[in-house]
Enzyme design. Structure first.
Site, PDB file in Angstrom:
ATOM      1  N   GLU A 134       0.876  -1.177   0.000  1.00 35.69           N
ATOM      2  CA  GLU A 134       0.000   0.000   0.000  1.00 35.69           C
ATOM      3  C   GLU A 134       0.911   1.224   0.000  1.00 35.69           C
ATOM      4  O   GLU A 134       1.850   1.294   0.795  1.00 35.69           O
ATOM      5  CB  GLU A 134      -0.877  -0.016   1.264  1.00 35.69           C
ATOM      6  CG  GLU A 134      -1.793   1.185   1.402  1.00 35.69           C
ATOM      7  CD  GLU A 134      -2.668   1.108   2.660  1.00 35.69           C
ATOM      8  OE1 GLU A 134      -2.219   0.507   3.658  1.00 35.69           O
ATOM      9  OE2 GLU A 134      -3.785   1.641   2.634  1.00 35.69           O
ATOM     10  N   GLU A 218      -9.376   9.806   5.871  1.00 37.05           N
ATOM     11  CA  GLU A 218      -9.585   8.769   6.883  1.00 37.05           C
ATOM     12  C   GLU A 218      -9.868   9.441   8.223  1.00 37.05           C
ATOM     13  O   GLU A 218      -8.924   9.873   8.908  1.00 37.05           O
ATOM     14  CB  GLU A 218      -8.332   7.895   7.036  1.00 37.05           C
ATOM     15  CG  GLU A 218      -8.031   7.007   5.862  1.00 37.05           C
ATOM     16  CD  GLU A 218      -6.808   6.123   6.119  1.00 37.05           C
ATOM     17  OE1 GLU A 218      -6.878   4.924   5.819  1.00 37.05           O
ATOM     18  OE2 GLU A 218      -5.783   6.639   6.617  1.00 37.05           O
TER      19      GLU A 218
END
Ligand SMILES: *[C@@H]1O[C@H](CO)[C@@H](O)[C@H](O)[C@H]1NC(C)=O
Ligand SMILES: *[C@@H]1O[C@H](CO)[C@@H](O)[C@H](O)[C@H]1NC(C)=O
Length: 237
Positions: A134, A218
């Site tokens: 990621e 987020e």
């Protein structure tokens, strides 16, 4: 029929709002772009989040998301995002990933990041919501949160200084580049970040397929807060 379709397309551009959703996986897609509510971690706390698509076309997306989350202070509640559909390629075979974004938060007394999130995998058919690797690019880091792992380096990319963090979760290895102060207007070629990892961290670009590319936020806790993305575009070339 053709003229009716054309008229409705004009209406959707003229309207301030194309679509709005508050469900866990509410989503709207048109052409290569999508906008996703993605409340994947909502059960770690309590609260709500809704995402609105203002415009979506071949040249990019305009959208916003409003949230209010409490509890589970160390857990991400969601990743509302705009995403790009593209032909998967080995990272070593990608020429460039031009992207630009303009965003603002109306409340920065929050625990949240504003970030790009990309996944790569050796298996081209890997699910696209995780990967072997990621790559995150944090354009902002508000409050007491931190990326997964620990800081391993300081990188200079595009003339900006980034903290580089590394950590793993299960089989997924995550590299997070964190801006030293919020970057509300950002243009880059994401290959500059992959090239840094290939040259300095042994990232295996010639065996990893780029499988997912998104930009969003987020939230951990706080709110009500609204992230407004006045424009986002990206391309994998
Ligand atoms: C946001 O959440 C907090 C904590 O649960 C709550 O007290 C507050 O009323 C909420 N605000 C809004 C506008 O929903
Ligand atoms: C690790 O992955 C699990 C399962 O996807 C997730 O619930 C958890 O939040 C992740 N932990 C971190 C530190 O990202």
């Amino acid at each position: 029929m053709k003229s009716i379709v054309a008229i409705s397309a004009i209406f959707s551009v003229a309207n301030a709002q194309v679509s709005s959703f508050c469900t866990q996986y509410g989503s709207y897609a048109s052409g290569a772009y999508s906008v996703n509510n993605n409340l994947w971690g909502e059960s770690a706390g309590s609260g709500s989040q809704c995402t609105t698509v203002n415009s979506i076309s071949g040249s990019g997306v305009s959208w916003s998301t409003t949230w209010n989350w409490s509890g589970g202070s160390s857990s991400v509640k969601s990743y509302a995002n705009s995403g790009l559909a593209f032909t998967k390629k080995l990272v070593s075979q990608v020429g460039s990933i031009p992207t630009s974004v303009q965003w603002s938060y109306d409340n920065t007394n929050i625990n949240a990041d504003v970030s790009y999130d990309l996944f790569t995998a050796a298996d081209i058919n890997h699910v696209t919501y995780s990967g072997d690797y990621e790559l995150m690019i944090w354009l902002a880091r508000y409050g007491s949160i931190q990326p997964i792992g620990s800081q391993i380096a300081t990188a200079t990319i595009d003339g900006k200084t980034w903290e580089l963090w590394y950590g793993s979760n299960g089989s997924q290895k995550t590299y997070s580049f964190v801006a030293s102060s919020p970057i509300a207007s950002f243009s880059t070629d994401v290959m500059h970040f992959f090239n840094y990892l290939t040259q300095n961290q042994g990232f295996p670009a010639s065996s990893q397929y780029l499988i997912d590319l998104q930009f969003g936020t987020e939230p951990f806790t706080g709110g009500p807060a609204t992230l407004s993305v006045s424009s986002w575009s990206a391309n994998v070339q």
